[in-house]
Design a protein around this motif. Structure first.
Motif, PDB file in Angstrom:
ATOM      1  N   MET A   7      64.566  -2.133  74.269  1.00 49.84           N
ATOM      2  CA  MET A   7      64.557  -1.651  72.695  1.00 49.84           C
ATOM      3  C   MET A   7      63.670  -2.689  71.921  1.00 49.84           C
ATOM      4  O   MET A   7      63.730  -3.712  72.071  1.00 49.84           O
ATOM      5  CB  MET A   7      66.125  -1.755  72.081  1.00 49.84           C
ATOM      6  N   THR A   8      62.998  -1.824  71.138  1.00 53.69           N
ATOM      7  CA  THR A   8      61.876  -2.490  70.316  1.00 53.69           C
ATOM      8  C   THR A   8      62.298  -2.348  68.737  1.00 53.69           C
ATOM      9  O   THR A   8      62.821  -1.321  68.689  1.00 53.69           O
ATOM     10  CB  THR A   8      60.412  -1.992  70.654  1.00 53.69           C
ATOM     11  N   PRO A   9      61.461  -3.155  67.919  1.00 56.20           N
ATOM     12  CA  PRO A   9      61.626  -2.426  66.474  1.00 56.20           C
ATOM     13  C   PRO A   9      61.285  -1.129  66.284  1.00 56.20           C
ATOM     14  O   PRO A   9      62.097  -0.609  65.565  1.00 56.20           O
ATOM     15  CB  PRO A   9      60.689  -3.383  65.829  1.00 56.20           C
ATOM     16  N   THR A  34      62.171   1.151  68.191  1.00 51.38           N
ATOM     17  CA  THR A  34      63.448   1.851  68.560  1.00 51.38           C
ATOM     18  C   THR A  34      64.347   2.009  67.424  1.00 51.38           C
ATOM     19  O   THR A  34      64.837   3.060  66.801  1.00 51.38           O
ATOM     20  CB  THR A  34      63.942   1.388  69.716  1.00 51.38           C
ATOM     21  N   ILE A  35      64.405   0.952  66.551  1.00 53.04           N
ATOM     22  CA  ILE A  35      65.199   0.722  65.537  1.00 53.04           C
ATOM     23  C   ILE A  35      64.565   1.843  64.179  1.00 53.04           C
ATOM     24  O   ILE A  35      65.541   2.249  63.933  1.00 53.04           O
ATOM     25  CB  ILE A  35      65.207  -0.702  65.097  1.00 53.04           C
ATOM     26  N   MET A  93      72.184  -3.783  72.966  1.00 53.89           N
ATOM     27  CA  MET A  93      70.897  -4.310  73.046  1.00 53.89           C
ATOM     28  C   MET A  93      70.410  -4.682  71.722  1.00 53.89           C
ATOM     29  O   MET A  93      69.634  -5.483  71.462  1.00 53.89           O
ATOM     30  CB  MET A  93      70.032  -3.091  73.428  1.00 53.89           C
ATOM     31  N   LEU A  94      71.136  -4.084  70.592  1.00 51.62           N
ATOM     32  CA  LEU A  94      70.735  -4.479  69.190  1.00 51.62           C
ATOM     33  C   LEU A  94      71.295  -5.952  69.072  1.00 51.62           C
ATOM     34  O   LEU A  94      70.402  -6.581  68.105  1.00 51.62           O
ATOM     35  CB  LEU A  94      71.328  -3.672  68.203  1.00 51.62           C
ATOM     36  N   LEU A 123      61.180  -4.093  59.399  1.00 46.40           N
ATOM     37  CA  LEU A 123      61.522  -2.833  59.786  1.00 46.40           C
ATOM     38  C   LEU A 123      61.535  -1.765  58.772  1.00 46.40           C
ATOM     39  O   LEU A 123      61.015  -0.714  59.080  1.00 46.40           O
ATOM     40  CB  LEU A 123      63.110  -3.117  60.017  1.00 46.40           C
ATOM     41  N   GLY A 149      74.029   5.599  64.600  1.00 44.29           N
ATOM     42  CA  GLY A 149      72.985   6.604  65.128  1.00 44.29           C
ATOM     43  C   GLY A 149      72.441   5.782  66.406  1.00 44.29           C
ATOM     44  O   GLY A 149      71.739   6.616  67.299  1.00 44.29           O
ATOM     45  N   PHE A 150      73.237   4.807  66.783  1.00 45.31           N
ATOM     46  CA  PHE A 150      72.872   3.960  68.274  1.00 45.31           C
ATOM     47  C   PHE A 150      73.966   4.323  69.203  1.00 45.31           C
ATOM     48  O   PHE A 150      75.155   4.460  69.000  1.00 45.31           O
ATOM     49  CB  PHE A 150      72.646   2.606  67.951  1.00 45.31           C
ATOM     50  N   LYS A 178      65.286   5.234  65.371  1.00 44.00           N
ATOM     51  CA  LYS A 178      66.724   5.788  65.024  1.00 44.00           C
ATOM     52  C   LYS A 178      67.120   5.929  63.640  1.00 44.00           C
ATOM     53  O   LYS A 178      67.676   6.818  63.235  1.00 44.00           O
ATOM     54  CB  LYS A 178      67.705   4.792  65.787  1.00 44.00           C
ATOM     55  N   ASN A 179      66.394   5.095  62.984  1.00 44.49           N
ATOM     56  CA  ASN A 179      66.939   5.187  61.429  1.00 44.49           C
ATOM     57  C   ASN A 179      66.304   6.292  60.871  1.00 44.49           C
ATOM     58  O   ASN A 179      66.864   6.841  59.973  1.00 44.49           O
ATOM     59  CB  ASN A 179      66.540   4.101  60.703  1.00 44.49           C
ATOM     60  N   ALA A 209      65.879  -8.021  74.124  1.00 45.49           N
ATOM     61  CA  ALA A 209      66.919  -6.912  74.580  1.00 45.49           C
ATOM     62  C   ALA A 209      66.329  -6.794  76.174  1.00 45.49           C
ATOM     63  O   ALA A 209      65.421  -6.531  76.729  1.00 45.49           O
ATOM     64  CB  ALA A 209      66.447  -5.624  73.996  1.00 45.49           C
ATOM     65  N   ILE A 237      68.361  -8.069  70.466  1.00 43.01           N
ATOM     66  CA  ILE A 237      66.874  -8.000  70.122  1.00 43.01           C
ATOM     67  C   ILE A 237      66.436  -9.139  69.326  1.00 43.01           C
ATOM     68  O   ILE A 237      65.322  -9.452  69.158  1.00 43.01           O
ATOM     69  CB  ILE A 237      66.592  -6.595  69.425  1.00 43.01           C
TER      70      ILE A 237
END
Lengths: 492, 221
Positions: free
Chosen positions: A1-3, A5-6, B107-108, A411, B99-100, A9-10, B117, B111
């Motif tokens: 997971m990378t920024p 990915t966040i 994993m959040l 982010l 949403g995850f 998702k957002n 992660a 990170i």
């Protein structure tokens, strides 16, 4: 997971809002890119620092019209001038180069320009850059055609292709039928390299070829209606009508008196029956054939000294002096006998004037593009800012997991950047697609060939500016996120 | 592990613009590897205490020393980093991101820590908490018990020395509570655990318990 990915998702969580914001950015970018491409192509078409000659000699009328007609292959001619002007200048010691110019036909919407082979050998459509053949050769005989790069690409013309010209270059009057010289096909013998000037969208042939078409028509009409027909020539905003007699002091090979008004080259619906004239005389050389041409639209002159252009223009444009000494001096000029038939137009002056008009239009368009740009960025700001209240909990959760304030700030900024980048990429292609579909309309209405899907650095700078703007637009909501209090926004 | 000294925390009451003291703890200690059940009723400041220990709330005065580091002396971003690397937090309401997926939520938790992660390790943790077959389920697709399991897995994702649990069974039925408590004790083995609850059944599972009123003078007064 990378920024990322966040961020993804957002954005996916607020799919509709994200989609609408991306569409807003896409539309903004598409419009700005389309304007930019059109602007660039217009500038490319019009802004020529050198046109390879110093003076245009044309029938009296609008100077801008003569410039548009001879340099940009737009508009109609200001009228017909005697070909003797060209002959007189051929041996003039003041003249370095002289080219005849005669238009009247078109091929599938592209103009056929009658000139000399010397034009394609010696003229410089751009300063220091003469015409270059991509393939084939320059016309050496009548009914041979050298095709500009854009014309060749658009019409798919190749060496050896037969082209049949249509009479007239302007739109036909309602109900009129185009006259097609289907009995006189010409052969494509050469294709030019791109010059990025209006010359790319014409077909060049000998003045004899274009003249033969007209000559032929006139002969034909002569039989039909006693040669008393009228050509309605529209001069755009500069409409004028002048009875034009072809009974000049030089020899007319067709030896008849045209008594028609030359306001336009819009030949409204001549009826031409089948005929059996020989369009391919083989016995005489092209030079000999060209010498029989009696009328031209213009003569383009390059003097040995540019200052001579001003003095010749003065001779033609100012009233004949009454002072006998001055008059005697002027009478020695080989152009003096044609003084009433000609005006002298210095293209550099006209181009400067044209560019100032184009420049004003560019400023207006630029201002509109800037407003669109700002609107799109405000859209990003509003979209992200409005979601911040609903995202406090998510932000607080991430903070409780150890996310630093700066990470949250980045982010949110990254979200703005991603929205902008997606909008920019789609907008770039959408902008070019708009240009692609608008191109035929622009070509038809403005005579400018606007090429889509040519990606230039300026467009990427625009996109960078957009992305930077998008990131800046993301800063305000990012600050709001940055200042989100963890404890009060975290559910127990 | 945790040493609190002369800790005070107050909040401004917007109704009368007066400051209300929530925490006033002269002394508190949690030994390394100790599991402590802290009894606290609603409004006793238990959540504020855990937030303060976690570095999410800065006290007005006093010190909170964890692993020999007084976190009140650290800047906000340093406290965030310390929390990510050394403290696991279990919430009553789970605080999972909607949403995850379960895997992504765990994993959040990784990170923002130094190790970053690690997908395989996150899967392993979920497997350990009994959610090996629910890795890609989103919170809404999981039962409350399963959501709390994800929360527990996330709390230990960075292998923290200290686990803070705020009413971890408050939203669960008795059976699930028991399972979750077993899970918490299991993952807290070898770590320090400070669990606050008002439920006697939960506190009864601890060998050492304490009442918040004993240490928080703000409530006593």
């Amino acid at each position: 997971m990378t920024p990322f990915t966040i961020v993804r998702k957002n954005l996916a969580k607020r799919a509709l809002s994200t989609l609408l914001t991306i569409i807003s950015v896409t539309l903004g970018v598409a419009l700005v890119i389309a304007v930019q491409v059109a602007e660039k192509e217009t500038e490319r078409s019009f802004n020529q620092t050198s046109v390879g000659f110093d003076l245009i000699l044309a029938a009296p009328g609008s100077r801008m019209q003569a410039t548009l007609n001879t340099i940009y292959h737009l508009e109609t001619s200001t009228g017909i001038i005697p070909a003797g002007v060209y002959q007189a200048l051929l041996n003039d010691p003041r003249v370095e180069r002289v080219f005849p110019f005669y238009v009247g036909d078109s091929y599938r919407g592209f103009r056929v320009v009658g000139t000399s082979a010397a034009f394609l050998k010696e003229a410089e459509p751009r300063a220091g850059s003469p015409f270059v053949l991509r393939e084939g050769r320059i016309f050496e005989d009548a009914f041979e055609v050298v095709v500009g790069s854009e014309t060749a690409e658009r019409l798919g013309l190749r060496i050896g292709d037969q082209v049949v010209f249509t009479h007239g270059v302007a739109e036909l009057a309602p109900g009129a039928e185009a006259h097609v010289h289907d009995d006189a096909p010409s052969t494509v013998v050469g294709i030019l390299e791109r010059t990025n000037t209006a010359n790319d969208r014409v077909l060049f042939t000998s003045i004899f070829t274009t003249h033969a078409m007209h000559h032929h028509l006139h002969d034909h009409d002569d039989h039909k209606d006693d040669h008393n027909h009228h050509h309605d020539h529209q001069h755009g905003n500069d409409t004028h009508s002048h009875g034009h007699s072809h009974n000049h002091s030089h020899n007319h090979s067709h030896g008849h008196n045209h008594d028609h008004s030359h306001d336009d080259h819009k030949h409204d619906g001549h009826s031409h029956d089948a005929h059996d004239h020989d369009h391919h005389p083989q016995k005489r050389t092209l030079a000999e054939l060209e010498a029989t041409v009696t009328e031209l639209d213009a003569v383009l002159v390059k003097f040995t000294n540019q200052a001579l252009a001003i003095s010749v223009a003065g001779l033609l444009n100012f009233p004949t002096p009454e002072n006998p000494l001055l008059l005697r001096n002027l009478q020695r000029d080989p152009l003096f006998p044609f003084k009433d038939d000609l005006m002298g137009v210095i293209p550099a002056v006209q181009i400067k004037e044209l560019m100032s008009i184009v420049g004003n239009a560019e400023q207006v368009i630029g201002a509109i593009a800037l407003l669109v740009f700002i609107t799109a960025l405000l859209g990003i700001l509003a979209s992200l800012y409005n979601t911040m209240d609903g995202r406090r909990r998510d932000i607080a959760i991430m903070r409780s997991l150890g996310a630093r304030k700066s990470s949250i700030f980045l982010l949110i900024t990254l979200e703005a950047a991603v929205i902008t980048i997606i909008g920019c990429v789609i907008g770039l292609f959408a902008g070019h697609t708009i240009v692609h579909f608008a191109s035929p309309i622009i070509a038809e209405t403005a005579g400018i060939i606007v090429r889509a899907f040519i990606f230039e650095s300026a467009q990427f700078y625009t996109l960078l500016l957009f992305i930077l703007g998008g990131i800046i637009a993301g800063i305000i909501p990012a600050f709001k996120a940055y200042n989100t209090d963890v404890a009060s926004n975290l559910a127990p | 592990m945790v040493q609190i000294s002369h800790l005070k925390k107050s909040f401004l009451n917007p109704a009368d613009n007066q400051r209300i003291t929530i925490l006033d703890i002269p002394e508190f200690k949690l030994e390394s590897g100790q599991h402590l059940g802290l009894r606290g009723t609603s409004g006793s400041g238990k959540t504020t205490l855990l937030h303060t220990i976690a570095g999410m709330v800065k006290p007005d005065s006093g010190s909170v020393t964890i692993l020999n580091q007084d976190i009140t002396k650290l800047g906000e971003s340093q406290r965030d980093r310390f929390r990510a690397n050394h403290i696991g937090y279990i919430f009553q309401s789970f605080n999972l991101l909607e949403g995850f997926t379960a895997l992504e939520n765990v994993m959040l938790g990784m990170i923002f820590a130094d190790k970053g992660a690690r997908k395989e390790y996150a899967s392993e943790l979920l497997d350990k908490t009994g959610l090996g077959d629910r890795l890609h389920y989103k919170p809404a697709q999981l039962s409350v018990g399963q959501q709390q399991r994800v929360c527990v897995a996330r709390a230990i994702a960075n292998n923290p020395e200290l686990i803070l649990a705020d009413e971890p069974t408050g939203s669960l039925d008795a059976k699930t509570s028991s399972e979750i408590l077993d899970l918490i004790f299991s993952v807290a083995e070898g770590r320090s655990l400070l669990l606050v609850s008002h439920e006697p059944e939960v506190l009864a599972t601890f060998s050492t318990t304490m009442d918040l009123r004993e240490i928080n003078k703000a409530i006593a007064s």
